[in-house]
Design a protein around this motif. Sequence first.
Motif, PDB file in Angstrom:
ATOM      1  N   GLU A  38       0.760  -1.111  -0.030  1.00  0.00           N
ATOM      2  CA  GLU A  38       0.121   0.098   0.138  1.00  0.00           C
ATOM      3  C   GLU A  38       1.052   1.104  -0.135  1.00  0.00           C
ATOM      4  N   VAL A  39       0.457   2.407  -0.769  1.00  0.00           N
ATOM      5  CA  VAL A  39       1.310   3.632  -0.819  1.00  0.00           C
ATOM      6  C   VAL A  39       0.139   4.761  -0.594  1.00  0.00           C
ATOM      7  N   LYS A  40       0.389   5.849   0.366  1.00  0.00           N
ATOM      8  CA  LYS A  40      -0.434   6.921   0.471  1.00  0.00           C
ATOM      9  C   LYS A  40       0.384   8.065   0.419  1.00  0.00           C
ATOM     10  N   VAL A  41      -0.236   9.106   0.378  1.00  0.00           N
ATOM     11  CA  VAL A  41       0.197  10.450   0.564  1.00  0.00           C
ATOM     12  C   VAL A  41      -0.653  11.155   1.619  1.00  0.00           C
ATOM     13  N   ASP A  42      -0.083  11.609   2.803  1.00  0.00           N
ATOM     14  CA  ASP A  42      -0.883  12.118   3.735  1.00  0.00           C
ATOM     15  C   ASP A  42      -1.037  13.658   3.463  1.00  0.00           C
ATOM     16  N   ASN A  43      -1.803  14.513   4.318  1.00  0.00           N
ATOM     17  CA  ASN A  43      -2.072  15.651   4.288  1.00  0.00           C
ATOM     18  C   ASN A  43      -0.914  16.466   4.085  1.00  0.00           C
ATOM     19  N   ILE A  48       3.816   7.550   2.605  1.00  0.00           N
ATOM     20  CA  ILE A  48       4.084   6.343   3.694  1.00  0.00           C
ATOM     21  C   ILE A  48       3.460   5.028   2.743  1.00  0.00           C
ATOM     22  N   ALA A  49       4.620   4.122   2.673  1.00  0.00           N
ATOM     23  CA  ALA A  49       4.451   2.906   2.063  1.00  0.00           C
ATOM     24  C   ALA A  49       4.533   1.776   2.917  1.00  0.00           C
TER      25      ALA A  49
END
Length: 351
Positions: A38-43, A48-49
Amino acid sequence: MELNIDLLSRICKAPGAPGYEGPIRQLVLDELASLADEVKVDNLGNVIALKKGQNTPEHKKVMVAAHMDEIGFIVTHVDDAGFVRFHTLGGFDPKTLTAQRVIVHGKQDLVGVMGSKPIHVMSQEERNKLPKTTDYFIDLGLPKEEVEKYIRVGDPITRERDLIEVGECVNGKSIDNRVSVFVLIEALRALKNPPYDVYAVFTVQEEVGIRGANVAAHQIDPDFGLGLDTTIAFDVPGAPAHERVTQLGKGAAIKIMDASTICDPRMVDFLQTTAEKSNISWQPEILTAGGTDTAGVQRMGKRGAIAGAISIPTRHLHQVIEMAHKKDIADCIDLLQSALHTFDKYNWAHS
């Protein structure tokens, strides 16, 4: 280990002043496409991987933080002659600004040079004074009307310099901390079936106060934490042994403390033991000034984290001629991925 110098070069060259990490963030996202579950970009802009661990009963979480931002500048004023004034983003020794090229990132990237009063017209008193950042301006070689077509107050500025290989080392701008971004990506590439969930976090705004790591640790609430950053290698002529901190070519540095963190002795022992079992060269690091994302990782989760750091020894920090040894970089990759594979093999009970 053969290092992917092309990837390291692209990572170091990508712009990303604190708060303006867009270009380096996109490069990181592109590299992570096949490396994480999973990979996301926070505010705030942290990447975050998540690499999922095995289904162990403890279901522990490990956070590893490497900051993406580089020291840079921000436009504060364009004068009537087209010269740009700026404010620093991160810590600079003003004398290192002399004779440097920079890139102003506006509607169009413009290359400029750091200018200051010529020595030929300085008074003796001015010649003997240490320079201040306010003594400098950026010369874009354009009149005000042309500058303002592309540049406005608030645009970020980064330093212009390619990465090169020098002897057994790499040399260039922003090795602090892009070499750690590289180390974390390459460790993820080698990571197979870790025992615990691994959160690889590429943080923002470290150079102006560990801001991204604080936010990410609060979200993740890790059980274990590792910071990845450069550290001082003051192994140069005239440096007394007790001030060297680390030396190039002597292996991965395992942090014991810096000005913002006293590393958990269990984590220090775990990293040292892991290095020795895996025949990885290492050296201890005590840095009495300066701090890293380790502080945020250690303290900003709800319960705190058992935290430490792996550091890459680097000469000439916060200059455009930062230098790291290729073997030390490889040792840091090996140590990180070895540690991530064996967190469940260590007795983490308090002594």
